[in-house]
Design a protein around this motif. Sequence first.
Motif, PDB file in Angstrom:
ATOM      1  N   THR A   2      47.490  42.728  40.105  1.00 28.36           N
ATOM      2  CA  THR A   2      48.644  43.604  39.917  1.00 28.36           C
ATOM      3  C   THR A   2      48.336  45.007  40.425  1.00 28.36           C
ATOM      4  OG1 THR A   2      47.924  44.374  37.751  1.00 28.36           O
ATOM      5  CG2 THR A   2      49.215  42.331  37.813  1.00 28.36           C
ATOM      6  N   ALA A   3      49.367  45.836  40.392  1.00 27.14           N
ATOM      7  CA  ALA A   3      49.198  47.231  40.795  1.00 27.14           C
ATOM      8  C   ALA A   3      48.158  47.929  39.932  1.00 27.14           C
ATOM      9  CB  ALA A   3      50.536  47.955  40.726  1.00 27.14           C
ATOM     10  N   ALA A   4      47.950  47.458  38.709  1.00 27.24           N
ATOM     11  CA  ALA A   4      46.950  48.054  37.818  1.00 27.24           C
ATOM     12  C   ALA A   4      45.535  47.906  38.376  1.00 27.24           C
ATOM     13  CB  ALA A   4      47.042  47.435  36.427  1.00 27.24           C
ATOM     14  N   SER A   5      45.342  46.997  39.320  1.00 29.81           N
ATOM     15  CA  SER A   5      44.021  46.786  39.929  1.00 29.81           C
ATOM     16  C   SER A   5      43.656  47.880  40.921  1.00 29.81           C
ATOM     17  CB  SER A   5      44.005  45.448  40.671  1.00 29.81           C
ATOM     18  OG  SER A   5      44.402  44.403  39.823  1.00 29.81           O
ATOM     19  N   LEU A   6      44.635  48.669  41.318  1.00 31.32           N
ATOM     20  CA  LEU A   6      44.446  49.699  42.339  1.00 31.32           C
ATOM     21  C   LEU A   6      43.615  50.867  41.807  1.00 31.32           C
ATOM     22  CD1 LEU A   6      45.441  50.481  45.243  1.00 31.32           C
ATOM     23  CD2 LEU A   6      47.275  51.709  44.092  1.00 31.32           C
ATOM     24  N   LEU A   7      42.589  51.252  42.560  1.00 28.25           N
ATOM     25  CA  LEU A   7      41.801  52.428  42.194  1.00 28.25           C
ATOM     26  C   LEU A   7      42.603  53.682  42.514  1.00 28.25           C
ATOM     27  CD1 LEU A   7      38.241  51.500  43.572  1.00 28.25           C
ATOM     28  CD2 LEU A   7      39.225  51.026  41.318  1.00 28.25           C
ATOM     29  N   ILE A   8      42.529  54.657  41.632  1.00 26.42           N
ATOM     30  CA  ILE A   8      43.252  55.909  41.814  1.00 26.42           C
ATOM     31  C   ILE A   8      42.240  57.038  42.014  1.00 26.42           C
ATOM     32  CG2 ILE A   8      44.842  57.562  40.709  1.00 26.42           C
ATOM     33  CD1 ILE A   8      46.176  54.933  41.560  1.00 26.42           C
ATOM     34  N   GLY A  46      49.342  49.554  54.308  1.00 28.94           N
ATOM     35  CA  GLY A  46      48.011  49.021  54.528  1.00 28.94           C
ATOM     36  C   GLY A  46      47.186  49.185  53.271  1.00 28.94           C
ATOM     37  N   LEU A  47      46.195  48.312  53.132  1.00 26.64           N
ATOM     38  CA  LEU A  47      45.324  48.388  51.963  1.00 26.64           C
ATOM     39  C   LEU A  47      44.002  47.718  52.316  1.00 26.64           C
ATOM     40  CD1 LEU A  47      45.990  49.648  49.194  1.00 26.64           C
ATOM     41  CD2 LEU A  47      46.419  47.359  48.339  1.00 26.64           C
ATOM     42  N   THR A  48      42.940  48.169  51.670  1.00 28.22           N
ATOM     43  CA  THR A  48      41.612  47.598  51.886  1.00 28.22           C
ATOM     44  C   THR A  48      41.105  46.993  50.590  1.00 28.22           C
ATOM     45  OG1 THR A  48      40.399  49.592  51.254  1.00 28.22           O
ATOM     46  CG2 THR A  48      41.091  49.427  53.569  1.00 28.22           C
ATOM     47  N   LEU A  49      40.145  46.089  50.692  1.00 26.31           N
ATOM     48  CA  LEU A  49      39.535  45.552  49.476  1.00 26.31           C
ATOM     49  C   LEU A  49      38.896  46.654  48.622  1.00 26.31           C
ATOM     50  CD1 LEU A  49      37.981  42.080  50.368  1.00 26.31           C
ATOM     51  CD2 LEU A  49      39.847  42.574  48.784  1.00 26.31           C
ATOM     52  N   PRO A  50      38.278  47.697  49.216  1.00 23.96           N
ATOM     53  CA  PRO A  50      37.767  48.774  48.361  1.00 23.96           C
ATOM     54  C   PRO A  50      38.837  49.446  47.498  1.00 23.96           C
ATOM     55  CG  PRO A  50      36.693  48.883  50.482  1.00 23.96           C
ATOM     56  CD  PRO A  50      37.791  47.846  50.597  1.00 23.96           C
ATOM     57  N   HIS A  51      40.098  49.434  47.933  1.00 20.32           N
ATOM     58  CA  HIS A  51      41.172  50.000  47.114  1.00 20.32           C
ATOM     59  C   HIS A  51      41.314  49.289  45.770  1.00 20.32           C
ATOM     60  CE1 HIS A  51      43.034  51.922  50.798  1.00 20.32           C
ATOM     61  NE2 HIS A  51      43.238  52.854  49.900  1.00 20.32           N
ATOM     62  N   ILE A  52      40.853  48.032  45.702  1.00 23.09           N
ATOM     63  CA  ILE A  52      40.944  47.297  44.436  1.00 23.09           C
ATOM     64  C   ILE A  52      39.551  47.011  43.869  1.00 23.09           C
ATOM     65  CG2 ILE A  52      43.244  46.364  44.883  1.00 23.09           C
ATOM     66  CD1 ILE A  52      41.902  43.658  45.579  1.00 23.09           C
ATOM     67  N   GLY A  53      38.594  47.845  44.287  1.00 25.58           N
ATOM     68  CA  GLY A  53      37.261  47.783  43.696  1.00 25.58           C
ATOM     69  C   GLY A  53      36.336  46.725  44.245  1.00 25.58           C
TER      70      GLY A  53
END
Length: 167
Positions: A2-8, A46-53
Amino acid sequence: MTAASLLIYPDPGLRRVAEPVLHVDEALRAAARDLEAVMLAVSALGLTLPHIGRPQRLVLLRMEPGEPVTAYVNPEIVWASPERGPQTEGSVSMPGVMEVVDRAVRVRVRYRDLDGTEREEEAEGFRAACLQHEIDQLDGLFWIERLSRLRRERAIKRFAKLRRAGA
């Protein structure tokens, strides 16, 4: 996912250099599906795997709604035009903040797809900027590092103000 997985921002995971993907396999494809679910949930281009840790070198890009998502495994810029141009950028990891970043106008990127096939893509304009932005992220370079110190500090203050306001 989910969006909660996104690093801020300023999560230190956003500055971690991603490890190369050693095997294009079902585990990587599952990670790509997780990443795509987050990407769609937060309406990212766009998104990268690092964006979700997950510190692996995988980028997903989708420039328009309804367009298929392109996966870039271990992408690298093999050529960049000397001509540069301004592009307005931001990040779902720093929502509400946009700034103009100077980037190469055209790039050639070498990568593997999710079947493991080696590919090259030439991109220009906004797509080229998006690829550079996401590859920077894989290299542990959060997009605001491309700004002057003054503009970076202003962006960070603006983001802090937005977070305090609950935006």
